[in-house]
Design an enzyme around this catalytic site. Structure first.
Site, PDB file in Angstrom:
ATOM      1  N   HIS A 114      47.059  41.588  45.222  1.00 38.53           N
ATOM      2  CA  HIS A 114      45.854  41.244  45.072  1.00 38.53           C
ATOM      3  C   HIS A 114      45.494  40.232  46.073  1.00 38.53           C
ATOM      4  O   HIS A 114      46.489  39.668  46.404  1.00 38.53           O
ATOM      5  CB  HIS A 114      45.126  41.059  43.761  1.00 38.53           C
ATOM      6  CG  HIS A 114      46.029  39.534  43.075  1.00 38.53           C
ATOM      7  ND1 HIS A 114      47.388  39.595  43.025  1.00 38.53           N
ATOM      8  CD2 HIS A 114      45.456  38.449  42.595  1.00 38.53           C
ATOM      9  CE1 HIS A 114      47.634  38.215  42.286  1.00 38.53           C
ATOM     10  NE2 HIS A 114      46.419  37.683  42.241  1.00 38.53           N
TER      11      HIS A 114
ATOM     12  N   HIS B  15      44.686  36.900  46.106  1.00 36.50           N
ATOM     13  CA  HIS B  15      44.488  35.706  45.593  1.00 36.50           C
ATOM     14  C   HIS B  15      45.475  34.774  46.675  1.00 36.50           C
ATOM     15  O   HIS B  15      46.632  35.605  46.972  1.00 36.50           O
ATOM     16  CB  HIS B  15      44.926  35.270  44.190  1.00 36.50           C
ATOM     17  CG  HIS B  15      43.997  35.534  43.307  1.00 36.50           C
ATOM     18  ND1 HIS B  15      44.228  35.786  41.717  1.00 36.50           N
ATOM     19  CD2 HIS B  15      42.631  35.176  43.196  1.00 36.50           C
ATOM     20  CE1 HIS B  15      43.073  35.717  41.285  1.00 36.50           C
ATOM     21  NE2 HIS B  15      42.000  35.347  42.162  1.00 36.50           N
TER      22      HIS B  15
ATOM     23  N   ASP C 141      47.897  32.658  46.419  1.00 34.28           N
ATOM     24  CA  ASP C 141      49.275  32.598  46.297  1.00 34.28           C
ATOM     25  C   ASP C 141      49.983  34.039  46.462  1.00 34.28           C
ATOM     26  O   ASP C 141      51.177  34.171  46.289  1.00 34.28           O
ATOM     27  CB  ASP C 141      49.635  32.153  45.036  1.00 34.28           C
ATOM     28  CG  ASP C 141      48.978  32.913  43.730  1.00 34.28           C
ATOM     29  OD1 ASP C 141      47.803  33.423  44.064  1.00 34.28           O
ATOM     30  OD2 ASP C 141      49.488  32.930  42.488  1.00 34.28           O
ATOM     31  N   HIS C 142      49.350  35.093  46.906  1.00 37.83           N
ATOM     32  CA  HIS C 142      49.868  36.435  47.057  1.00 37.83           C
ATOM     33  C   HIS C 142      49.678  36.911  48.691  1.00 37.83           C
ATOM     34  O   HIS C 142      50.492  37.838  48.860  1.00 37.83           O
ATOM     35  CB  HIS C 142      49.527  37.480  45.994  1.00 37.83           C
ATOM     36  CG  HIS C 142      49.711  36.935  44.870  1.00 37.83           C
ATOM     37  ND1 HIS C 142      50.658  37.553  43.804  1.00 37.83           N
ATOM     38  CD2 HIS C 142      49.147  36.313  43.979  1.00 37.83           C
ATOM     39  CE1 HIS C 142      50.812  37.124  42.683  1.00 37.83           C
ATOM     40  NE2 HIS C 142      49.908  36.126  42.859  1.00 37.83           N
TER      41      HIS C 142
ATOM     42  N   HIS D 253      43.045  41.912  36.095  1.00 38.24           N
ATOM     43  CA  HIS D 253      43.323  40.457  36.564  1.00 38.24           C
ATOM     44  C   HIS D 253      42.015  39.906  36.686  1.00 38.24           C
ATOM     45  O   HIS D 253      41.049  40.664  36.266  1.00 38.24           O
ATOM     46  CB  HIS D 253      44.136  40.397  37.661  1.00 38.24           C
ATOM     47  CG  HIS D 253      44.665  38.935  37.980  1.00 38.24           C
ATOM     48  ND1 HIS D 253      45.062  38.061  37.337  1.00 38.24           N
ATOM     49  CD2 HIS D 253      44.833  38.414  39.336  1.00 38.24           C
ATOM     50  CE1 HIS D 253      45.373  36.907  37.827  1.00 38.24           C
ATOM     51  NE2 HIS D 253      45.069  37.082  39.185  1.00 38.24           N
TER      52      HIS D 253
ATOM     53  N   ASP E 207      49.577  40.115  39.431  1.00 40.24           N
ATOM     54  CA  ASP E 207      49.232  39.317  37.999  1.00 40.24           C
ATOM     55  C   ASP E 207      48.309  40.171  37.160  1.00 40.24           C
ATOM     56  O   ASP E 207      47.409  40.797  37.523  1.00 40.24           O
ATOM     57  CB  ASP E 207      48.269  38.022  38.527  1.00 40.24           C
ATOM     58  CG  ASP E 207      48.927  37.285  39.520  1.00 40.24           C
ATOM     59  OD1 ASP E 207      50.126  37.222  39.830  1.00 40.24           O
ATOM     60  OD2 ASP E 207      48.368  36.145  39.959  1.00 40.24           O
TER      61      ASP E 207
ATOM     62  N   HIS F  22      56.709  34.966  38.871  1.00 40.06           N
ATOM     63  CA  HIS F  22      55.350  34.219  38.829  1.00 40.06           C
ATOM     64  C   HIS F  22      55.251  33.214  37.754  1.00 40.06           C
ATOM     65  O   HIS F  22      54.245  33.065  36.797  1.00 40.06           O
ATOM     66  CB  HIS F  22      54.059  35.351  38.668  1.00 40.06           C
ATOM     67  CG  HIS F  22      52.968  34.932  39.125  1.00 40.06           C
ATOM     68  ND1 HIS F  22      52.135  34.199  38.355  1.00 40.06           N
ATOM     69  CD2 HIS F  22      52.364  35.053  40.337  1.00 40.06           C
ATOM     70  CE1 HIS F  22      50.924  34.115  38.931  1.00 40.06           C
ATOM     71  NE2 HIS F  22      51.134  34.490  40.315  1.00 40.06           N
TER      72      HIS F  22
HETATM   73 ZN   LIG Z   1      49.060  34.892  41.228  1.00 39.90          ZN
HETATM   74 ZN   LIG Z   2      45.998  36.197  40.845  1.00 39.88          ZN
END
Ligand SMILES: [Zn+2]
Ligand SMILES: [Zn+2]
Length: 308
Positions: free
Chosen positions: A62, A64, A66-67, A140, A211, A269
């Site tokens: 996804h 976000h 951090d990905h 998520h 996530d 994670h």
């Molecule tokens: Zn994440």
């Molecule tokens: Zn996320």
């Protein structure tokens, strides 16, 4: 054929000294499949000393930060080698917008073709000769996708003793039997492949899910995985926080793994609130429900052998 997992990072939200953001590389012969690509993913690749500049495909769970924020660096550095094959990037809606915007604003020099494919859950997104890559919808705070790579069934084992017993001489006729064909012998008798071969054997299966909360159908999607990499961001005592932020606790991840009857589950994670030592608590909670749980670690290398 080797199938290997390289864990590049295990953290959620932010990279920490000694803990990169969640990213996993799967190597299958010449193919490199990267799952998620947060800030600093190239550090993990470099520390593992992998020849990674020819990544085949990148699968994004996804959009976000951090990905995905490791993508610009990976795409830029991939131009340092010559490649003829395109680089495929799969992800939920917005991945195309993200890749287009960064290429435009960063004026990146890219000497190869990038193919972006927006995908949904419940699809077979890659159908290769001997494996398939499939998706599943996670739950998520924004559209999020789990991925699996599953190999086809393999032919059974050939029993040379049986072939000899039935009077088939060693040589090309054996190969014919091994490839599933029947053979005619000089005396007029016919030997069928099933007479000298064992039953079909399972290929290997890898699954990556982060996530999410315990999404409907996730256990079925992960069913019988050899390695199931699944987020377990929080300890069970933070179940409320996890539910609010749409993440799994270690125990909840273990329930999915148990229901899916996977061989092994690697938690990933981790919330930055836990030190490496404190992660043992998450491991304990998960193992009470699913004993085949392990904690993924940065730079971990896991071989995925065939069953037999
Ligand atoms: Zn994440
Ligand atoms: Zn996320």
């Amino acid at each position: 054929m080797n199938l290997e997992v390289f864990v590049l990072g295990t953290g959620g939200m932010m990279p920490l000294p000694g803990r990169g953001l969640t990213s996993v590389l799967l190597r299958r012969e010449g193919d490199l499949f990267l799952f998620d690509c947060g800030e600093g993913t190239q550090i993990g690749l470099r520390r593992l000393n992998l020849r990674w500049k020819k990544i085949t495909s990148i699968f994004i769970s996804h959009t976000h930060a951090d990905h995905v924020t490791g993508l610009p660096g990976i795409l830029m550095l991939s131009s340092q080698v010559d490649r003829n094959e395109p680089l495929y990037i799969y992800g939920p809606p917005k991945i195309r917008e993200f890749v287009d915007a960064m290429r435009r604003t960063l004026d990146m020099y890219i000497n190869y073709e990038i193919v972006v494919r927006e995908v949904e859950g419940g699809a077979t997104i890659v159908q290769a000769e001997d494996y398939a890559i499939r998706t599943h919808t996670l739950v998520h705070t924004k559209p999020c996708i789990a991925y699996s790579l599953e190999e086809n069934m393999r032919p059974g084992i050939f029993f040379p003793d049986k072939a000899a017993e039935l009077g088939v001489p060693r040589g090309p006729l054996w190969s014919q039997l091994q490839s599933g064909e029947s053979v005619n012998l000089p005396d007029g008798s016919v030997v069928r492949s099933e007479q000298v071969m064992g039953g079909e054997r399972k290929g290997r299966k890898f699954c990556f899910a982060t996530d999410t909360i315990a999404a409907p159908g996730l256990a079925d999607f992960a069913r019988s995985s050899d390695i199931f990499i699944c987020e377990g961001m929080f300890s069970d005592e933070l179940a409320e926080t996890a539910a609010e932020k749409k993440h799994l606790t270690a125990g909840q991840a273990a329930r999915v793994a148990r229901d899916a009857e996977v061989k092994q589950m690697g938690l990933i994670h981790y919330s930055p609130r836990y030190s490496d030592r404190e992660l043992k608590k998450l491991l304990g909670e998960a193992r009470e429900i699913f004993p085949g749980t392990f904690l993924t670690r940065d730079l971990q290398h896991i071989e995925m052998p065939f069953e037999e």
